[in-house]
Design an enzyme around this catalytic site. Structure first.
Site, PDB file in Angstrom:
ATOM      1  N   GLU A  42       0.818  -1.201   0.000  1.00  0.00           N
ATOM      2  CA  GLU A  42       0.000   0.000   0.000  1.00  0.00           C
ATOM      3  C   GLU A  42       0.858   1.260   0.000  1.00  0.00           C
ATOM      4  O   GLU A  42       1.935   1.298   0.596  1.00  0.00           O
ATOM      5  CB  GLU A  42      -0.912   0.014   1.237  1.00  0.00           C
ATOM      6  CG  GLU A  42      -1.866  -1.170   1.288  1.00  0.00           C
ATOM      7  CD  GLU A  42      -2.929  -0.989   2.354  1.00  0.00           C
ATOM      8  OE1 GLU A  42      -3.856  -0.190   2.139  1.00  0.00           O
ATOM      9  OE2 GLU A  42      -2.824  -1.629   3.409  1.00  0.00           O
ATOM     10  N   ASP A  43       0.355   2.289  -0.658  1.00  0.00           N
ATOM     11  CA  ASP A  43       0.878   3.653  -0.523  1.00  0.00           C
ATOM     12  C   ASP A  43       2.389   3.726  -0.736  1.00  0.00           C
ATOM     13  O   ASP A  43       3.116   4.296   0.077  1.00  0.00           O
ATOM     14  CB  ASP A  43       0.555   4.184   0.882  1.00  0.00           C
ATOM     15  CG  ASP A  43      -0.930   4.156   1.222  1.00  0.00           C
ATOM     16  OD1 ASP A  43      -1.685   3.469   0.520  1.00  0.00           O
ATOM     17  OD2 ASP A  43      -1.327   4.799   2.195  1.00  0.00           O
ATOM     18  N   CYS A  81      -6.556   4.451  -2.431  1.00  0.00           N
ATOM     19  CA  CYS A  81      -6.717   2.997  -2.462  1.00  0.00           C
ATOM     20  C   CYS A  81      -8.040   2.482  -3.025  1.00  0.00           C
ATOM     21  O   CYS A  81      -8.047   1.675  -3.951  1.00  0.00           O
ATOM     22  CB  CYS A  81      -6.487   2.415  -1.069  1.00  0.00           C
ATOM     23  SG  CYS A  81      -7.472   3.170   0.228  1.00  0.00           S
ATOM     24  N   ASP A 253      -0.652  -0.128  -4.728  1.00  0.00           N
ATOM     25  CA  ASP A 253      -1.949   0.359  -5.215  1.00  0.00           C
ATOM     26  C   ASP A 253      -1.919   1.812  -5.664  1.00  0.00           C
ATOM     27  O   ASP A 253      -2.775   2.249  -6.436  1.00  0.00           O
ATOM     28  CB  ASP A 253      -3.054   0.132  -4.178  1.00  0.00           C
ATOM     29  CG  ASP A 253      -2.788   0.788  -2.831  1.00  0.00           C
ATOM     30  OD1 ASP A 253      -1.696   1.356  -2.629  1.00  0.00           O
ATOM     31  OD2 ASP A 253      -3.677   0.713  -1.959  1.00  0.00           O
ATOM     32  N   HIS A 254      -0.947   2.607  -5.198  1.00  0.00           N
ATOM     33  CA  HIS A 254      -0.742   3.987  -5.643  1.00  0.00           C
ATOM     34  C   HIS A 254       0.535   4.495  -5.000  1.00  0.00           C
ATOM     35  O   HIS A 254       1.276   3.730  -4.375  1.00  0.00           O
ATOM     36  CB  HIS A 254      -1.938   4.885  -5.308  1.00  0.00           C
ATOM     37  CG  HIS A 254      -2.331   4.851  -3.861  1.00  0.00           C
ATOM     38  ND1 HIS A 254      -1.622   5.491  -2.877  1.00  0.00           N
ATOM     39  CD2 HIS A 254      -3.365   4.230  -3.233  1.00  0.00           C
ATOM     40  CE1 HIS A 254      -2.192   5.275  -1.705  1.00  0.00           C
ATOM     41  NE2 HIS A 254      -3.248   4.508  -1.886  1.00  0.00           N
TER      42      HIS A 254
END
Length: 440
Positions: A42-43, A81, A253-254
């Site tokens: 994530e992130d 997300c 995811d980003h």
């Protein structure tokens, strides 16, 4: 044995398991189709050693990149997300489903299925451990065989069943950069492996302060812990004798969970790491993903779903916007992205990126770029930005994101301005590029 295999092929063809685009893979009986492992985090922007970035210590992912193909220009469709994951699980731009607002719940059209449903129909054992966060009302029992914190490919009822397994690693999440969240994640990380604030390179969008450097160091620590978990998952695969029959994907995811990164459409919020490793057994079938490969074409996380379907020998549904990574002839000229409601704040931004330039259309220019979003305000870098803004000594490169009105159009030359600070929308020299991307 021959009769059993012949029967399996007849059943498979009758049920439409195999797509014309993946005939070479589809001719194989079910037990000879590859397993597929997704490891997502994530992130996180591409702050990995294999991307030439020395922010974090990531030996396992660096090794995975040498064994697989590294994508240098991979992007999420949204910089946050839930919309991003909605695009991944459907292979569609969330806007096309009305699922573009953060944490919305949209009913799917009858012709749209989340892609693991198609894998299960084709005989794959599908597990998700364990984040979903789709902006959709979705039929959980149809999508995943197991969807929980204990979900694992080892839960198959028989060893010859191909699996599609997802492990979502959460330790790099925005909230873990906060000092309280970071403390729990790094509890077992030796002091010698932790990163020092004074060694961090501060991005041009931030002031060079201790608070920012400490955030960068904490983020690097989180990435290192995440990399160790990746190593454990890969070792587990090898110990079970499954690594030579499993195609591995790693992605985020980003972008980084820092201000003007997460929630935003710039490269800092949408450009992500993406690595795909194909074991030797399957390389002849998938020549576009060679070991040690470096792929510079523009790709989207929307491409993950059609890529997995093609590997499994399943036709891509016509409604999917993603394109298979296996096919270089499907390369993109542009990447599209968006920003809409984020928690309690509304915005409306659309963006298109070419290989070199990014165009941004702000449809609510009366609102500042860095609106007050309560969750994001807990970040130490954000607190520092606001502190210096109030004091009047925040440099223009950072202060511009708080100004209103902001420009209705933005244009950036990523080759010369990777942090997208200098807006060229009014540059006569770039008028042709502006008109091209505006039209797109």
């Amino acid at each position: 044995m021959f009769a059993r295999r012949y029967f399996m092929l007849l059943v498979a063809c009758a049920m439409g398991f195999f797509g014309n685009q993946a005939a070479a893979l589809a001719e194989m009986p079910e037990i000879d189709r590859p397993n597929i492992l997704w490891i997502s985090c994530e992130d996180l922007s591409p702050i990995l050693g294999c991307y030439g970035d020395r922010t974090a210590t990531t030996p396992n992912l660096d090794r995975l990149a040498t064994e697989g193909t590294l994508f240098t220009h991979a992007f999420s469709c949204h910089g946050v997300c839930a919309p991003s994951r909605t695009g991944i699980i459907t292979g569609m731009h969330p806007i096309s489903l009305g699922a573009n607002h953060m944490r919305s719940k949209v009913r799917l059209p009858s012709h749209v299925q989340l892609f693991p449903t198609l894998l299960r129909k084709a005989g794959y054992f599908c597990t998700n451990n364990s984040k979903t966060d789709y902006n959709l009302e979705w039929p959980a029992k149809e999508v995943w065989d197991i969807n929980s914190a204990k979900a694992h490919w080892k839960g198959r009822s028989r060893d010859d069943q191909p699996f599609f397994a997802v492990f979502n690693l959460t330790m790099t999440h925005e909230s873990k950069v906060w000092p309280t969240g970071w403390k729990d994640v790094v509890a077992d990380l030796p002091e010698a492996q932790r990163h020092r604030a004074e060694d961090m390179a501060v991005p041009a969008i931030f002031p060079d302060t201790l608070a920012v450097r400490e955030d960068m160091a904490r983020l690097a620590d989180l990435a290192t812990v995440m990399d160790q978990k990746v190593g454990e998952l890969l070792a587990e695969l090898k110990a079970a004798g499954q690594d030579d029959n499993t195609i591995v994907f790693f992605w985020s995811d980003h972008g980084n969970g820092l201000p003007r990164c997460k929630r935003w459409t710039y490269d800092s919020g949408s450009r992500v790491p993406l690595i795909v490793r194909v074991p030797e057994k399957w390389r002849a079938k998938l020549p576009a993903l060679p070991p040690g490969g470096r792929e510079d074409r523009l790709v989207s996380l929307l491409d993950l779903a059609p890529t997995v379907l093609e590997i499994a020998g399943i036709d891509k549904p016509e409604h999917m916007h993603g394109q298979s990574l296996i096919r270089k002839d499907q390369s993109r000229q542009y990447i599209h992205g968006a920003r809409d409601r984020l928690d309690e704040r509304f915005d409306l931004v659309r963006t298109v990126r070419s290989q070199r330039f990014r165009y941004v259309r702000n449809l609510m220019p009366w609102r500042p770029a860095l609106q007050h979003v309560a969750y994001g305000e807990q970040n130490e870098t954000m607190k520092d930005l606001r502190r210096h803004l109030t004091q009047g000594d925040l440099a223009p490169a950072s202060a511009q994101w708080f100004q209103t009105p902001r420009s209705a159009e933005e244009l950036y030359d990523l080759e010369n301005d990777p942090w997208e600070i200098h807006n060229l929308a009014n540059s006569a020299v770039h008028e042709t590029v502006l008109e091209e991307l505006r039209a797109e």
